[in-house]
Design a protein around this motif. Structure first.
Motif, PDB file in Angstrom:
ATOM      1  N   ASP A  60     -18.310 -67.212 -15.634  1.00 54.20           N
ATOM      2  CA  ASP A  60     -18.365 -67.829 -16.958  1.00 54.20           C
ATOM      3  C   ASP A  60     -19.047 -66.919 -17.967  1.00 54.20           C
ATOM      4  O   ASP A  60     -19.939 -66.147 -17.600  1.00 54.20           O
ATOM      5  N   ARG A  64     -23.511 -68.561 -15.900  1.00 58.90           N
ATOM      6  CA  ARG A  64     -24.174 -69.606 -15.121  1.00 58.90           C
ATOM      7  C   ARG A  64     -23.310 -70.091 -13.959  1.00 58.90           C
ATOM      8  O   ARG A  64     -23.835 -70.596 -12.971  1.00 58.90           O
ATOM      9  N   PHE A  65     -21.982 -69.927 -14.089  1.00 56.43           N
ATOM     10  CA  PHE A  65     -21.088 -70.458 -13.073  1.00 56.43           C
ATOM     11  C   PHE A  65     -20.044 -69.424 -12.654  1.00 56.43           C
ATOM     12  O   PHE A  65     -19.601 -68.604 -13.465  1.00 56.43           O
ATOM     13  N   ARG A  67     -16.196 -69.527 -11.312  1.00 57.85           N
ATOM     14  CA  ARG A  67     -15.090 -70.470 -11.280  1.00 57.85           C
ATOM     15  C   ARG A  67     -13.868 -69.827 -10.637  1.00 57.85           C
ATOM     16  O   ARG A  67     -13.746 -68.616 -10.576  1.00 57.85           O
ATOM     17  N   GLU A  76     -14.259 -78.918 -12.896  1.00 56.94           N
ATOM     18  CA  GLU A  76     -15.681 -79.094 -12.693  1.00 56.94           C
ATOM     19  C   GLU A  76     -16.085 -78.980 -11.231  1.00 56.94           C
ATOM     20  O   GLU A  76     -17.238 -78.782 -10.916  1.00 56.94           O
ATOM     21  N   LYS A  79     -16.034 -74.681  -8.895  1.00 58.93           N
ATOM     22  CA  LYS A  79     -17.026 -73.755  -9.428  1.00 58.93           C
ATOM     23  C   LYS A  79     -18.289 -73.825  -8.589  1.00 58.93           C
ATOM     24  O   LYS A  79     -18.500 -74.764  -7.823  1.00 58.93           O
ATOM     25  N   GLU A  81     -22.540 -73.023  -9.158  1.00 59.68           N
ATOM     26  CA  GLU A  81     -23.609 -72.636 -10.068  1.00 59.68           C
ATOM     27  C   GLU A  81     -24.382 -71.474  -9.451  1.00 59.68           C
ATOM     28  O   GLU A  81     -24.762 -71.528  -8.275  1.00 59.68           O
ATOM     29  N   LYS A  83     -27.358 -70.400  -9.769  1.00 56.85           N
ATOM     30  CA  LYS A  83     -28.724 -70.631  -9.295  1.00 56.85           C
ATOM     31  C   LYS A  83     -28.758 -71.335  -7.937  1.00 56.85           C
ATOM     32  O   LYS A  83     -29.809 -71.362  -7.275  1.00 56.85           O
TER      33      LYS A  83
END
Length: 955
Positions: A60, A64-65, A67, A76, A79, A81, A83
């Motif tokens: 992204d 942060r993501f 995908r 949604e 993907k 994340e 972290k």
């Protein structure tokens, strides 16, 4: 008989390596990795149901993501994340990738896994190339460790350590201080910083950058110079390696370098002072040297340096025990060294002797004939215009005999001249060589030849000798088999051949005979006759054909013979093209002097030259202990591991090639080669193997292979590794380069292989970049298990056992070792858990004692063997079998005891490391027992060889 530089393997089907970035994109910084991820690429997603799906993966914009699309899941759910990512693994390191039925369809280097979430779920991916994997792995690891905010630093106008250095180099070249320098000067500057890079490649890069920036002209500015340098001189494979160990992903600090040297390069006792010294030597930037930082250019220079050579520097000097008997060494030997070409029309010249001696050759053949004016001459070809006076040859030998090595030189005389000229030969040698000649008579009380150490700076004469009762000025001796073959080959065989095919006689002068001491030439009859009557100072020569027959039909007897006596193997008479036999065919049977045609390059001379580099190039290499010990069993044709010799697994990763030349005769195909690499193991038959990489298509001079190969080595002391670079789309010659190295000289870790031409000369700046790892093969693990211990159940475990000798008293002793042998195998192969390691440590000493007691009890029968065998009525083949079985049993008992001793030391070592790790993590129990702190492994003591002459040489 054709030799050639190499024989093409049976399966050399063309395969393609997809190991470049899309559109040949260069990734030369961490920011470039993130940029590549932001653009996204297609990879295959592997599912646990043995299916793979093509998906487009992208990072992204807010980083942060991660995908992927398309997918049945809504956007949604498709993907992860960043972290939540716990770990990023390279290779087939998850159950899905290891057990998947499709995993054989893609190489290990193209797979990676992302572990995420509290349950450590895995996203398993397969990319189109190793470079794509590296970009994603480095980028993800960076984001997980440091977050997106730290990426702004390199791109926010703050010059990096590397950029500052390149700019300073530009400023020094900007003599006019105009902010621009001529393109020609810029080209020479980059070429000087990176030897081996072609000027045409640099010029093309400047043109591309000038066009892209719309700044054409004959000069370049600093920013364009920096960009060109970074694109041309950044090797992605080294950049990714540096990033793995770098704390800030831009350079290596002292701690980073220490970890790299210890973990990857296998260095012990690494200190910050050592690292500072390395940085001071190789880091080009002043700032880096002052602060203790090593950026990509310094790291590349270090990896290319001799300090990172694949050849262990300990072997560049004499490093073996030189106090063993002469028969316990392989001796570098030349055949027809005076010839410049083939054995038929080749001309003779003294330069051949000079060249051989300077490379450490310790055994020279001199074929001496009657010459004009009563002067003996040396030649081995049919050319009558290039016969060298014997006096001249002796003078050259006197000058160069000990230039490369102080250890004894053996001159093998093939005398074809008359007694008067033989007397001249003796006079010339005594006058020129003087005190260097070894003339002391052999001591009949000894059982073995003196050692190379005792014979330092001495020249031994190998030749025929008159019997002690001959007091005349000359007498008759049987002719040497080798010189007979030579005569026939050159058409010089006169009418002296006796009727009925009996042994031909040669008239020998007493003066020449007196120069022969420790190397008296005798005719070989058979192994039984040699075992009974041959004296240790008598030497037999074998033709290649005869020695080959013995090696195939009775290798154990040939090995036993060579424990005590020197043997020389000379090429077949049909090798009129001066091609070479494979020395490994005879080294594996212990033959000390395998005479090679030094003037003929190719695979066989590569093996010979590499083999004698392992002991400081002194011309002597100590044979494996299993081939030296008086009572030991070794069959050169074994197809499996050897008793008491732990097999090794060699893991090779062929990463890339640098500055590869074009093959000879390939001018018609232009500048581009399509190389691949063959890795070959030469040794005993059980070890001989070959694997090749895929072909790197349209790769230019610097191909990327990124391919892993694996070999099992059963007798490491006799194994040689050869890298051969070949062209898969050749016109004329496919050979590009080679490098050959004894297995014992390999250094593990990331190494550059210095490539050589067919004739052995170094190719400037031409290298292979490889990773070397060596592990013990334990348990029932096969080679493809990559050295991991694989536990076997008792029912399928293979146990080493003793063999019946046919002598009842001896067999009863060895039978007592049956249970300890099984226990030793169980203890060694079960070492996987802490509990089983503890069992090994507690039980090993008792089992070891039982094995050694049985071995010593067997050895008590050693000197009584012939009395016992006569009592049992053993003769012929039954007798030989009994001797072999006795030697086998002694070898098995000692070998298994040694392996058990090593296993205990390793278990203690492992527990000590676990203990230390637990203490450092604060999880050790107070007052708990610690394993023995000493991690020093006691060296194993070989069975001492008896001083007295024994008839057990055949064991």
């Amino acid at each position: 008989m054709k030799d050639g530089s190499r024989q093409r393997p049976v399966q050399k089907k063309k395969t393609v390596s997809f190991s470049t970035m899309p559109n040949d994109r260069k990734i030369n910084s961490t920011a470039a990795c993130i940029s590549f991820m932001l653009e996204g690429c297609e990879m295959k997603k592997v599912r646990s149901n043995s299916r793979m799906y093509s998906r487009f993966f992208v990072l992204d914009p807010d980083m942060r993501f991660l995908r992927w699309e398309p997918s049945k899941k809504d956007s949604e759910k498709a993907k992860i994340e960043i972290k939540l990512v716990k770990e990023v693994r390279v290779g087939k390191k998850t159950p899905v990738l290891r057990s998947n039925g499709l995993s054989d369809q893609f190489p290990d280097e193209c797979a990676f896994s992302i572990l995420y979430g509290d349950n450590y779920e895995s996203l398993d991916l397969v990319a189109t190339s190793a470079d794509v994997v590296n970009a994603w792995v480095m980028g993800l690891r960076y984001l997980v460790s440091y977050g997106k905010h730290t990426l702004e630093a390199p791109e926010a106008g703050h010059p990096s350590l590397r950029t500052s250095w390149i700019s300073s180099v530009f400023d020094l070249a900007d003599l006019e201080k105009a902010g621009r320098i001529p393109v020609s000067r810029a080209v020479q500057l980059i070429k000087a910083l990176n030897p081996g890079m072609k000027a045409s490649t640099i010029e093309l890069k400047f043109k591309e950058l000038q066009k892209a920036s719309e700044r054409p002209g004959e000069e370049v500015a600093c920013d364009l110079f920096v960009e060109a340098y970074c694109e041309l001189c950044t090797r992605p494979e080294i950049f990714f390696l540096m990033v793995q160990f770098s704390s800030n992903k831009e350079y290596l600090g002292l701690k980073d370098l220490m970890i790299f040297l210890e973990v990857e390069q296998g260095m012990e006792g690494v200190t910050e002072e050592m690292c500072l010294e390395i940085i001071g030597k190789y880091e080009p930037s002043k700032e880096g040297r002052e602060k203790g930082y090593m950026a990509i250019d310094g790291f590349t220079r270090y990896l290319l340096s001799s300090d990172c050579s694949i050849f262990d520097p300990q072997h560049r000097k004499v490093c073996q025990d030189m106090a063993q008997p002469l028969s316990h060494y392989y001796i570098s030997s030349a055949h027809s060294a005076c010839l410049l070409e083939d054995n038929f029309w080749g001309s003779s010249d003294i330069s051949g002797y000079v060249s051989a001696l300077r490379t450490g050759c310790r055994s020279l053949e001199l074929v001496v004939w009657d010459g004009p004016d009563g002067e003996p001459v040396v030649y081995a070809g049919r050319s009558t215009t290039s016969r060298v006076p014997f006096r001249t040859v002796v003078g050259v030998i006197d000058q160069y005999a000990f230039e490369a090595s102080d250890y004894p030189l053996i001159l093998c005389l093939a005398v074809r001249c008359s007694p008067p000229q033989q007397r001249l030969m003796a006079q010339y040698m005594k006058k020129s060589l003087g005190g260097k000649l070894y003339l002391d008579p052999p001591d009949p009380e000894e059982a073995y030849l003196p050692s190379p150490e005792r014979l330092k700076s001495k020249i031994l004469i190998k030749g025929k000798k008159l019997p002690p009762n001959c007091h005349d000025s000359e007498g008759d001796v049987t002719d040497e088999d080798e010189s007979l073959e030579l005569s026939r080959r050159l058409g010089e065989d006169d009418k002296e051949q006796p009727e009925g095919g009996g042994l031909r006689r040669l008239r020998l002068s007493q003066e020449l005979s007196e120069l022969v001491s420790l190397c008296q030439s005798v005719t070989f009859r058979d192994f039984e006759a040699s075992r009974r009557r041959q004296r240790y100072w008598e030497v037999c020569s074998f033709s290649e054909v005869e020695a080959g027959r013995f090696a195939n039909e009775c290798p154990e007897e040939l090995v036993g013979y060579n424990k005590r006596f020197l043997s020389r193997v000379y090429p077949s008479a049909i090798r009129i093209d001066a091609s070479n036999m494979n020395p490994q065919d005879f080294w594996k049977c212990g033959c000390q002097m395998v005479a090679m045609n030094y003037q003929t390059p190719g695979l066989m001379m590569d093996l010979n030259a590499a083999w004698f580099r392992q002991n400081g190039g002194c011309g002597y290499v100590l044979r494996p202990s299993i081939m030296r010990e008086e009572v030991s069993y070794f069959s050169a044709n074994t197809k499996d591991s050897l008793p008491g010799v732990p097999a090794q697994l060699l893991h090779l990763k062929i990463i890339s090639g640098q500055n590869l030349p074009k093959p000879k005769g390939s001018g018609a195909k232009g500048e581009v080669v399509e190389p691949y690499v063959c890795a070959e193991i030469h040794g005993i038959p059980a070890d001989c193997a070959e694997h090749r990489t895929k072909t790197a298509l349209q790769s230019g001079d610097n191909p990327v292979f990124d391919e892993s190969l694996e070999f099992q080595i059963n007798l490491p002391e006799l194994a040689v590794l050869r890298f051969v670079v070949l062209d898969d789309d050749y016109i004329g010659d496919e050979f590009i380069a080679q490098y050959t190295i004894p297995f014992e000289c390999l250094q593990t870790g990331y190494r550059h292989v210095p490539l050589q031409a067919l004739t052995g000369e170094s190719l400037p700046n031409a290298t292979l970049f490889v990773h070397v790892a060596i592990t013990d093969r334990r348990g029932g693990g096969r080679g493809h298990k990559r050295g991991l211990s694989v536990r076997k159940g008792r029912r399928v475990r293979e146990y080493t056992s003793t063999k019946a000798t046919g002598i009842k008293a001896i067999d009863e002793v060895f039978r007592t070792a049956t249970q300890p042998l099984r226990e030793a195998t169980d203890l060694r192969e079960n070492v996987q858990m802490i509990q089983t390691s503890r069992t090994l440590i507690e039980s090993a000493d008792a089992v070891y004692s039982k094995l050694i007691q049985a071995q010593q009890a067997g050895m008590d029968f050693h000197k009584e063997l012939h009395r016992l065998e006569a009592k049992e009525g053993l003769k012929g083949r039954k007798l030989q079998k009994a001797l072999e079985s006795f030697a086998w049993n002694i070898t098995v008992l000692k070998g298994q005891a040694d392996l058990l001793k090593q296993a205990k030391a390793e278990a203690l070592d492992n527990l000590w490391q676990i203990h230390n790790a637990g203490q450092s993590c604060g999880i050790g129990r107070n007052g708990s027992a610690s394993p023995e702190p000493s991690r020093v492994r006691t060296p194993l003591e070989p069975i001492p060889e008896t001083e007295g002459g024994s008839d057990m040489a055949s064991c």
